[in-house]
Design a protein around this motif. Structure first.
Motif, PDB file in Angstrom:
ATOM      1  N   ASP A 248      14.427   7.780  -6.903  1.00 26.72           N
ATOM      2  CA  ASP A 248      14.196   6.573  -7.693  1.00 26.72           C
ATOM      3  C   ASP A 248      12.703   6.486  -7.999  1.00 26.72           C
ATOM      4  OD1 ASP A 248      13.990   4.087  -8.789  1.00 26.72           O
ATOM      5  OD2 ASP A 248      15.162   3.067  -7.253  1.00 26.72           O
ATOM      6  N   ILE A 249      12.392   6.297  -9.269  1.00 25.72           N
ATOM      7  CA  ILE A 249      10.996   6.263  -9.699  1.00 25.72           C
ATOM      8  C   ILE A 249      10.220   5.143  -9.028  1.00 25.72           C
ATOM      9  CG2 ILE A 249      11.119   4.697 -11.693  1.00 25.72           C
ATOM     10  CD1 ILE A 249       9.563   8.197 -11.733  1.00 25.72           C
ATOM     11  N   THR A 250      10.954   4.172  -8.478  1.00 24.48           N
ATOM     12  CA  THR A 250      10.322   3.036  -7.797  1.00 24.48           C
ATOM     13  C   THR A 250       9.491   3.479  -6.605  1.00 24.48           C
ATOM     14  OG1 THR A 250      12.197   1.661  -8.444  1.00 24.48           O
ATOM     15  CG2 THR A 250      10.778   0.777  -6.730  1.00 24.48           C
ATOM     16  N   TYR A 251       9.839   4.637  -6.037  1.00 25.71           N
ATOM     17  CA  TYR A 251       9.143   5.108  -4.837  1.00 25.71           C
ATOM     18  C   TYR A 251       8.053   6.136  -5.150  1.00 25.71           C
ATOM     19  CZ  TYR A 251      13.084   2.802  -2.648  1.00 25.71           C
ATOM     20  OH  TYR A 251      14.024   1.871  -2.269  1.00 25.71           O
ATOM     21  N   HIS A 252       7.665   6.210  -6.407  1.00 24.14           N
ATOM     22  CA  HIS A 252       6.566   7.101  -6.758  1.00 24.14           C
ATOM     23  C   HIS A 252       5.257   6.536  -6.189  1.00 24.14           C
ATOM     24  CE1 HIS A 252       3.604   9.200  -9.298  1.00 24.14           C
ATOM     25  NE2 HIS A 252       4.523  10.140  -9.377  1.00 24.14           N
ATOM     26  N   PRO A 253       4.326   7.405  -5.728  1.00 26.36           N
ATOM     27  CA  PRO A 253       3.066   6.925  -5.135  1.00 26.36           C
ATOM     28  C   PRO A 253       2.286   5.954  -6.019  1.00 26.36           C
ATOM     29  CG  PRO A 253       3.306   9.258  -4.724  1.00 26.36           C
ATOM     30  CD  PRO A 253       4.449   8.869  -5.608  1.00 26.36           C
ATOM     31  N   GLU A 254       2.345   6.139  -7.354  1.00 29.33           N
ATOM     32  CA  GLU A 254       1.621   5.211  -8.233  1.00 29.33           C
ATOM     33  C   GLU A 254       2.143   3.785  -8.062  1.00 29.33           C
ATOM     34  OE1 GLU A 254       1.055   6.110 -12.334  1.00 29.33           O
ATOM     35  OE2 GLU A 254       0.757   8.249 -11.971  1.00 29.33           O
ATOM     36  N   LEU A 255       3.467   3.646  -7.946  1.00 31.07           N
ATOM     37  CA  LEU A 255       4.057   2.311  -7.804  1.00 31.07           C
ATOM     38  C   LEU A 255       3.879   1.777  -6.385  1.00 31.07           C
ATOM     39  CD1 LEU A 255       7.322   2.801  -9.887  1.00 31.07           C
ATOM     40  CD2 LEU A 255       5.084   2.007 -10.630  1.00 31.07           C
ATOM     41  N   ILE A 256       3.974   2.666  -5.408  1.00 31.85           N
ATOM     42  CA  ILE A 256       3.755   2.235  -4.026  1.00 31.85           C
ATOM     43  C   ILE A 256       2.329   1.731  -3.845  1.00 31.85           C
ATOM     44  CG2 ILE A 256       3.657   3.037  -1.632  1.00 31.85           C
ATOM     45  CD1 ILE A 256       5.954   4.907  -2.244  1.00 31.85           C
ATOM     46  N   THR A 257       1.390   2.335  -4.563  1.00 32.70           N
ATOM     47  CA  THR A 257       0.006   1.871  -4.505  1.00 32.70           C
ATOM     48  C   THR A 257      -0.093   0.412  -4.946  1.00 32.70           C
ATOM     49  OG1 THR A 257      -0.884   4.085  -4.905  1.00 32.70           O
ATOM     50  CG2 THR A 257      -2.336   2.234  -5.387  1.00 32.70           C
ATOM     51  N   TYR A 258       0.592   0.075  -6.022  1.00 29.63           N
ATOM     52  CA  TYR A 258       0.574  -1.314  -6.484  1.00 29.63           C
ATOM     53  C   TYR A 258       1.248  -2.242  -5.474  1.00 29.63           C
ATOM     54  CZ  TYR A 258      -1.142   0.136 -11.056  1.00 29.63           C
ATOM     55  OH  TYR A 258      -1.922   0.624 -12.073  1.00 29.63           O
ATOM     56  N   ASP A 259       2.303  -1.762  -4.810  1.00 33.27           N
ATOM     57  CA  ASP A 259       2.942  -2.570  -3.761  1.00 33.27           C
ATOM     58  C   ASP A 259       1.958  -2.847  -2.628  1.00 33.27           C
ATOM     59  OD1 ASP A 259       5.291  -2.573  -5.188  1.00 33.27           O
ATOM     60  OD2 ASP A 259       6.129  -0.837  -4.126  1.00 33.27           O
ATOM     61  N   HIS A 260       1.207  -1.813  -2.244  1.00 31.72           N
ATOM     62  CA  HIS A 260       0.197  -1.996  -1.186  1.00 31.72           C
ATOM     63  C   HIS A 260      -0.928  -2.919  -1.649  1.00 31.72           C
ATOM     64  CE1 HIS A 260       1.973   0.536   1.751  1.00 31.72           C
ATOM     65  NE2 HIS A 260       1.807   1.667   1.089  1.00 31.72           N
ATOM     66  N   LEU A 261      -1.283  -2.833  -2.934  1.00 35.04           N
ATOM     67  CA  LEU A 261      -2.328  -3.730  -3.454  1.00 35.04           C
ATOM     68  C   LEU A 261      -1.886  -5.181  -3.379  1.00 35.04           C
ATOM     69  CD1 LEU A 261      -3.638  -1.750  -6.566  1.00 35.04           C
ATOM     70  CD2 LEU A 261      -4.962  -2.368  -4.542  1.00 35.04           C
ATOM     71  N   GLY A 262      -0.609  -5.437  -3.703  1.00 35.79           N
ATOM     72  CA  GLY A 262      -0.082  -6.799  -3.572  1.00 35.79           C
ATOM     73  C   GLY A 262      -0.104  -7.256  -2.132  1.00 35.79           C
ATOM     74  N   ASP A 263       0.290  -6.360  -1.214  1.00 32.08           N
ATOM     75  CA  ASP A 263       0.256  -6.679   0.217  1.00 32.08           C
ATOM     76  C   ASP A 263      -1.176  -6.910   0.679  1.00 32.08           C
ATOM     77  OD1 ASP A 263       1.270  -7.079   2.751  1.00 32.08           O
ATOM     78  OD2 ASP A 263       1.198  -4.949   3.281  1.00 32.08           O
ATOM     79  N   LEU A 264      -2.115  -6.115   0.133  1.00 35.74           N
ATOM     80  CA  LEU A 264      -3.524  -6.271   0.493  1.00 35.74           C
ATOM     81  C   LEU A 264      -4.046  -7.653   0.098  1.00 35.74           C
ATOM     82  CD1 LEU A 264      -6.229  -5.108   1.475  1.00 35.74           C
ATOM     83  CD2 LEU A 264      -6.549  -4.140  -0.802  1.00 35.74           C
ATOM     84  N   LEU A 265      -3.654  -8.121  -1.073  1.00 35.13           N
ATOM     85  CA  LEU A 265      -4.087  -9.458  -1.508  1.00 35.13           C
ATOM     86  C   LEU A 265      -3.497 -10.547  -0.617  1.00 35.13           C
ATOM     87  CD1 LEU A 265      -3.828  -8.936  -5.367  1.00 35.13           C
ATOM     88  CD2 LEU A 265      -5.923  -9.268  -4.045  1.00 35.13           C
ATOM     89  N   ASP A 266      -2.261 -10.346  -0.157  1.00 32.75           N
ATOM     90  CA  ASP A 266      -1.672 -11.302   0.801  1.00 32.75           C
ATOM     91  C   ASP A 266      -2.473 -11.331   2.097  1.00 32.75           C
ATOM     92  OD1 ASP A 266       0.378 -12.084  -0.900  1.00 32.75           O
ATOM     93  OD2 ASP A 266       1.761 -10.538  -0.170  1.00 32.75           O
ATOM     94  N   LYS A 267      -2.868 -10.141   2.542  1.00 29.39           N
ATOM     95  CA  LYS A 267      -3.658 -10.058   3.778  1.00 29.39           C
ATOM     96  C   LYS A 267      -5.031 -10.705   3.584  1.00 29.39           C
ATOM     97  CE  LYS A 267      -0.919  -7.478   6.467  1.00 29.39           C
ATOM     98  NZ  LYS A 267       0.249  -7.355   5.620  1.00 29.39           N
ATOM     99  N   LYS A 268      -5.635 -10.493   2.430  1.00 40.78           N
ATOM    100  CA  LYS A 268      -6.931 -11.122   2.160  1.00 40.78           C
ATOM    101  C   LYS A 268      -6.805 -12.644   2.117  1.00 40.78           C
ATOM    102  CE  LYS A 268      -9.312  -7.411  -0.328  1.00 40.78           C
ATOM    103  NZ  LYS A 268      -9.968  -6.993  -1.594  1.00 40.78           N
ATOM    104  N   GLU A 269      -5.707 -13.125   1.583  1.00 36.93           N
ATOM    105  CA  GLU A 269      -5.466 -14.565   1.553  1.00 36.93           C
ATOM    106  C   GLU A 269      -5.325 -15.119   2.961  1.00 36.93           C
ATOM    107  OE1 GLU A 269      -4.997 -18.374   0.687  1.00 36.93           O
ATOM    108  OE2 GLU A 269      -5.610 -16.837  -0.747  1.00 36.93           O
ATOM    109  N   SER A 270      -4.675 -14.335   3.842  1.00 34.48           N
ATOM    110  CA  SER A 270      -4.535 -14.750   5.242  1.00 34.48           C
ATOM    111  C   SER A 270      -5.895 -14.817   5.931  1.00 34.48           C
ATOM    112  CB  SER A 270      -3.620 -13.769   5.979  1.00 34.48           C
ATOM    113  OG  SER A 270      -3.531 -14.089   7.344  1.00 34.48           O
TER     114      SER A 270
END
Length: 426
Positions: A248-270
């Protein structure tokens, strides 16, 4: 009859594999194809490994990852401990004596959970950098593969031109003999020479393109100068399409990077929420007291020890609110970029699949065209045993063969280039 023997000898390379297949029922040909593809694949993998080891962009990306991993230890530490001292120029007198000097130490401690939140943020940032390194590796691999197959295409076309030039030399010899026997015109010889000039011109142009492709490959490998490059002199599209399972193209590293970036912003907000809470300070003051002369009592000259605790309260939290708003906006930006990237990757996959199917169709068509053009050539040459050779037909057939061979090579290169794109997307 001698002339026909010369032609047959010159054309023997055209019919070698076909006759071999008929005699051995394809066994030897299959072995050659298998052995060649394995050998060329090994060479390509060596180039990919060399590029990954030497490419400066990958080294820089690896350094960024190493720094981010080290940062996890940095953010896990406490703020600097404050140590101070002071000397009383004008000594204040107390009941137990004059104060001479003061020493103090204080340690600020962030609010509970702040350090943990910072470490999680740094760890997530390292995951982002890890995926970016993986993307960089895949892109380098794709560039090496596509340059490799581009170089194959150019050199294979060059080989065909060399063979065609040799064949034209034979036909020119025949035409000259026919002119001597008054069975051909000088115009026929001139036409062959013009065709040969055009082929030589294409050869010279190809040399420049090959040099450009070799330079590009050496740069990808980060080599000094122009080291020799080994590329296949012939490739074959497999008869049966190899199984290629695309995740599934959803698990390509380019897309996973964006998922981690979203998680990173959540962590920064915390972290931002934790930093908007008070920080605790724990300290100790030690005051040296001088004994009072001529007086005797139990606490005379007793030093002062004073434990302290403090709170640092962010009364003005405008900066924290501003950061929170920025993180929300950045999350929306990351989401939109992820959507755009996913659309782009899906389009790449669809286009690569369609182009590979088209390449296979073109390859099969050119195989048939080449076979039929060779049959036409055989008919023309066999007629020469009893009648005059039709040089116009010879030129037409040779031009067709050249066009078909070039289109076949182009289809092979396209097939493997698109396979490289699909490998990038896996």
């Amino acid at each position: 009859m001698n002339t026909i023997n010369i032609l047959n000898k010159r054309n023997s390379h055209f019919y070698f594999f076909t006759s071999l297949f008929d005699v051995k029922k394809g066994a030897i040909l299959s072995f050659f194809i298998f052995f060649f593809n394995i050998t060329s694949a090994q060479t390509l993998q060596e180039y990919i490994r060399e590029a990954k080891e030497n490419n400066p962009e990958l080294k820089a990306a690896q350094n960024v990852l190493d720094v981010s991993l080290e940062k996890v230890h940095e953010v896990g530490g406490l703020p600097n401990t404050t140590i101070g001292t002071g000397y009383f120029v004008s000594e204040p007198e107390t009941r137990t004596g004059a104060q001479k000097a003061r020493f103090n130490v204080q340690q600020n401690i962030p609010w509970f959970g702040t350090i943990k939140a910072r470490k999680e943020t740094a760890s997530t940032e390292s995951e982002v950098n890890k995926n970016e390194l993986e993307i960089a590796k895949r892109k380098i691999t794709l560039l090496v593969e596509q340059t490799y197959y581009r170089l194959y295409e150019l050199k294979a076309r060059q080989k065909i031109l060399v063979e065609q030039n040799k064949l034209l030399d034979t036909y020119i010899e025949i035409a000259l003999k026919e002119v001597e026997n008054n069975r051909a015109s000088t115009v026929d010889v001139l036409k062959f020479n013009i065709t040969k000039n055009n082929l030589q011109n294409e050869e010279e142009i190809l040399k420049g393109k090959i040099l450009t492709a070799e330079t590009a490959m050496n740069q990808l490998l980060h080599r000094d100068g122009f080291d020799p490059l080994v590329v296949p002199d012939n490739l074959f599209i497999p008869e049966e399409e190899p199984t290629m399972i695309l995740d599934d193209i959803t698990y390509h590293p380019e897309l996973i990077t964006y998922d981690h970036l979203g998680d990173l912003l959540d962590k920064k907000e915390s972290v931002n929420a934790k930093e908007s809470l008070p920080s605790i300070g724990i300290g100790l003051d030690y005051v040296i007291v001088e004994e009072r002369p001529n007086i005797s009592f139990s606490d005379n000259g007793k030093d002062i020890v004073m434990p302290k605790i403090s709170l640092s309260v962010p009364l003005f939290s405008k900066k924290h609110k501003s950061r929170s708003k920025q993180y929300e906006l950045q999350k929306e930006e990351v989401y939109q970029k992820r959507e755009a990237s996913q659309n782009n990757l899906e389009n790449m996959m669809e286009e690569a699949i369609n182009n590979r199917i088209t390449a296979r169709i073109n390859y099969d068509t050119q195989q048939k065209n080449i076979m039929q053009a060779k049959q036409a050539e055989e008919i023309i040459l066999s007629a020469y045993q009893t009648t005059q050779l039709n040089f116009e037909d010879v030129l037409d057939v040779q031009q067709m063969l050249l066009d078909f061979e070039n289109k076949k090579i182009e289809a092979i290169a396209m097939y493997f280039m698109q396979t490289a794109v699909l490998n990038y997307l896996r």
